[in-house]
Scaffold this active site. Structure first.
Site, PDB file in Angstrom:
ATOM      1  N   GLU A 215       8.427  -4.189  10.412  1.00  0.00           N
ATOM      2  CA  GLU A 215       8.114  -5.482  11.056  1.00  0.00           C
ATOM      3  C   GLU A 215       9.355  -6.093  11.681  1.00  0.00           C
ATOM      4  O   GLU A 215       9.287  -6.756  12.714  1.00  0.00           O
ATOM      5  CB  GLU A 215       7.472  -6.431  10.030  1.00  0.00           C
ATOM      6  CG  GLU A 215       6.036  -6.029   9.745  1.00  0.00           C
ATOM      7  CD  GLU A 215       5.542  -6.378   8.359  1.00  0.00           C
ATOM      8  OE1 GLU A 215       6.162  -7.223   7.676  1.00  0.00           O
ATOM      9  OE2 GLU A 215       4.521  -5.789   7.944  1.00  0.00           O
TER      10      GLU A 215
ATOM     11  N   GLY B 223       3.390  -4.259  -0.233  1.00  0.00           N
ATOM     12  CA  GLY B 223       3.261  -5.520   0.492  1.00  0.00           C
ATOM     13  C   GLY B 223       2.129  -6.363  -0.059  1.00  0.00           C
ATOM     14  O   GLY B 223       2.266  -7.037  -1.080  1.00  0.00           O
ATOM     15  N   GLY B 224       0.983  -6.309   0.607  1.00  0.00           N
ATOM     16  CA  GLY B 224      -0.173  -7.155   0.273  1.00  0.00           C
ATOM     17  C   GLY B 224      -0.510  -7.188  -1.212  1.00  0.00           C
ATOM     18  O   GLY B 224      -0.758  -8.262  -1.782  1.00  0.00           O
TER      19      GLY B 224
ATOM     20  N   GLU C  33       7.636   4.531   4.957  1.00  0.00           N
ATOM     21  CA  GLU C  33       6.468   3.689   5.213  1.00  0.00           C
ATOM     22  C   GLU C  33       5.862   4.013   6.576  1.00  0.00           C
ATOM     23  O   GLU C  33       6.322   3.491   7.608  1.00  0.00           O
ATOM     24  CB  GLU C  33       6.876   2.210   5.224  1.00  0.00           C
ATOM     25  CG  GLU C  33       7.450   1.717   3.916  1.00  0.00           C
ATOM     26  CD  GLU C  33       7.238   0.220   3.746  1.00  0.00           C
ATOM     27  OE1 GLU C  33       6.580  -0.157   2.780  1.00  0.00           O
ATOM     28  OE2 GLU C  33       7.702  -0.562   4.591  1.00  0.00           O
TER      29      GLU C  33
ATOM     30  N   HIS D 279      12.919  -2.988   7.800  1.00  0.00           N
ATOM     31  CA  HIS D 279      11.463  -2.912   7.659  1.00  0.00           C
ATOM     32  C   HIS D 279      10.842  -2.793   9.053  1.00  0.00           C
ATOM     33  O   HIS D 279      11.348  -3.375  10.013  1.00  0.00           O
ATOM     34  CB  HIS D 279      10.945  -4.164   6.937  1.00  0.00           C
ATOM     35  CG  HIS D 279       9.490  -4.043   6.586  1.00  0.00           C
ATOM     36  ND1 HIS D 279       8.492  -4.280   7.500  1.00  0.00           N
ATOM     37  CD2 HIS D 279       8.879  -3.679   5.436  1.00  0.00           C
ATOM     38  CE1 HIS D 279       7.319  -4.070   6.922  1.00  0.00           C
ATOM     39  NE2 HIS D 279       7.522  -3.701   5.666  1.00  0.00           N
TER      40      HIS D 279
ATOM     41  N   ASN E 157       7.089  -6.560  -1.756  1.00  0.00           N
ATOM     42  CA  ASN E 157       7.646  -7.187  -0.559  1.00  0.00           C
ATOM     43  C   ASN E 157       6.689  -8.318  -0.195  1.00  0.00           C
ATOM     44  O   ASN E 157       5.611  -8.074   0.346  1.00  0.00           O
ATOM     45  CB  ASN E 157       7.731  -6.143   0.565  1.00  0.00           C
ATOM     46  CG  ASN E 157       8.111  -6.756   1.904  1.00  0.00           C
ATOM     47  OD1 ASN E 157       8.543  -7.909   1.973  1.00  0.00           O
ATOM     48  ND2 ASN E 157       7.951  -5.990   2.967  1.00  0.00           N
ATOM     49  N   TRP E 158       7.096  -9.528  -0.515  1.00  0.00           N
ATOM     50  CA  TRP E 158       6.194 -10.673  -0.309  1.00  0.00           C
ATOM     51  C   TRP E 158       6.085 -11.063   1.167  1.00  0.00           C
ATOM     52  O   TRP E 158       5.234 -11.862   1.522  1.00  0.00           O
ATOM     53  CB  TRP E 158       6.683 -11.873  -1.125  1.00  0.00           C
ATOM     54  CG  TRP E 158       6.304 -11.818  -2.571  1.00  0.00           C
ATOM     55  CD1 TRP E 158       5.521 -10.891  -3.187  1.00  0.00           C
ATOM     56  CD2 TRP E 158       6.659 -12.762  -3.592  1.00  0.00           C
ATOM     57  NE1 TRP E 158       5.374 -11.181  -4.518  1.00  0.00           N
ATOM     58  CE2 TRP E 158       6.072 -12.327  -4.780  1.00  0.00           C
ATOM     59  CE3 TRP E 158       7.440 -13.924  -3.603  1.00  0.00           C
ATOM     60  CZ2 TRP E 158       6.214 -13.026  -5.995  1.00  0.00           C
ATOM     61  CZ3 TRP E 158       7.593 -14.613  -4.802  1.00  0.00           C
ATOM     62  CH2 TRP E 158       6.985 -14.163  -5.980  1.00  0.00           C
ATOM     63  N   LYS E 159       6.979 -10.553   1.998  1.00  0.00           N
ATOM     64  CA  LYS E 159       6.992 -10.942   3.419  1.00  0.00           C
ATOM     65  C   LYS E 159       7.054 -12.473   3.520  1.00  0.00           C
ATOM     66  O   LYS E 159       7.680 -13.100   2.673  1.00  0.00           O
ATOM     67  CB  LYS E 159       5.782 -10.334   4.145  1.00  0.00           C
ATOM     68  CG  LYS E 159       5.677  -8.817   3.876  1.00  0.00           C
ATOM     69  CD  LYS E 159       4.716  -8.093   4.735  1.00  0.00           C
ATOM     70  CE  LYS E 159       4.737  -6.603   4.371  1.00  0.00           C
ATOM     71  NZ  LYS E 159       3.880  -5.796   5.216  1.00  0.00           N
TER      72      LYS E 159
ATOM     73  N   SER F 275      -0.001   0.212   2.149  1.00  0.00           N
ATOM     74  CA  SER F 275      -1.290   0.040   1.469  1.00  0.00           C
ATOM     75  C   SER F 275      -1.343   0.638   0.061  1.00  0.00           C
ATOM     76  O   SER F 275      -2.364   1.173  -0.364  1.00  0.00           O
ATOM     77  CB  SER F 275      -2.440   0.568   2.330  1.00  0.00           C
ATOM     78  OG  SER F 275      -2.504  -0.158   3.551  1.00  0.00           O
TER      79      SER F 275
ATOM     80  N   GLY G 196      -0.381  -2.568   5.741  1.00  0.00           N
ATOM     81  CA  GLY G 196      -1.305  -3.697   5.873  1.00  0.00           C
ATOM     82  C   GLY G 196      -2.661  -3.331   6.455  1.00  0.00           C
ATOM     83  O   GLY G 196      -3.454  -4.200   6.793  1.00  0.00           O
TER      84      GLY G 196
END
Ligand code: PGA
Length: 249
Positions: free
Chosen positions: A96, A233-234, A166, A94, A9-11, A212, A172
């Site tokens: 966010e 993600g990251g 999640e 998600h 997930n590149w956001k 993470s 993150g």
């Protein structure tokens, strides 16, 4: 036997030229993977990403969509539009989006129904806050979100849904749920699906872990009995790290 789905997930990261370079490098590194490899990219990268993944085993996903087909919804993108440009997966709900963009269980449910109706594969996110975890209501929260997301679906539709568990406190932050806690949460989600849609359906639903995930913990998490891969993600922004996650075994 459920397949593992490992999705990045590149956001809101990666310009088109960066996306192209990343994909060309990743394609080479994951070409022998038996897992489903997905990159959920920003809208502006979709076209280039779809072109550059042709002939590879990487699938492209979006990070959001609207539930209406078309109309006066300035700034929104429909499921039909995603499908037409070659998108196969879409993240829905998600944390966010729930936190910053007023996504609710109701809109998640509408988007999920729409995604399924056009043949997109939805990845629906559920997860508890730190406060909810400390109150001891994690399972209640995540099974409740799951129930509301799936409301009104037929068992054969539920089988096509991917759920990403999640925990919000793990996203993150560098903090990961223990493999036992993550597996237990995923198992409880599956149990809830079995109660409502039958054990056969529940056995077929892919349920990922996210929060993470990195190369150093992917193996222990993904080898747990109920965890069917991850939403990353990251660590999905670095090609070496992400390919090591995909190639964890
Ligand atoms: P993270 O994000 O891997 O950076 O924790 C996961 C996600 O938000 O899907």
């Amino acid at each position: 036997m459920r397949r593992k789905v490992i999705a990045g997930n590149w956001k809101m990261n990666m310009l088109p030229n960066e996306a192209i370079e990343f994909i060309q490098s990743l394609a080479e590194k994951v070409k022998h993977s038996e897992h489903e490899v997905v990159l959920c990219v920003p809208y502006t990268d979709i076209f280039y990403s779809v072109l550059n993944t042709q002939g590879t085993n990487i699938k492209i996903g979006a990070q959001n969509m609207h539930w209406e087909e078309k109309g006066a919804y300035t700034g929104e993108v429909s499921a039909e539009m995603l499908k037409a440009v070659g998108v196969e997966y879409v993240i829905i709900g998600h944390s966010e989006r729930r936190q910053y963009f007023a996504e609710t269980d109701e809109t998640v449910n509408k988007k999920l129904k729409k995604a399924l109706s056009v043949g997109l594969k939805p990845i629906v996110c559920v997860g508890e806050t730190l406060e909810q975890r400390e109150q001891g209501i994690t399972i209640q929260v995540i099974t409740g979100q799951t129930e509301k997301a799936l409301d009104g679906l037929e068992p054969e539709q539920v089988e096509k849904v991917i759920i990403a568990y999640e925990p919000i406190w793990a996203i993150g932050t560098g903090k990961t749920a223990t493999k036992e806690d993550a597996n237990d949460a995923v198992r409880q989600i599956r149990k809830k699906i079995a109660e409502k849609y039958g054990q056969n359906t529940a056995n077929g639903v892919i349920i990922q872990y996210g929060g993470s995930v990195k190369a150093a913990n992917a193996k222990e998490l993904f080898e747990m009995s109920d965890i069917d891969g991850g939403l990353v993600g990251g660590a999905s922004l670095k090609v070496e790290e992400f390919s090591n996650i995909v190639n964890y075994n």
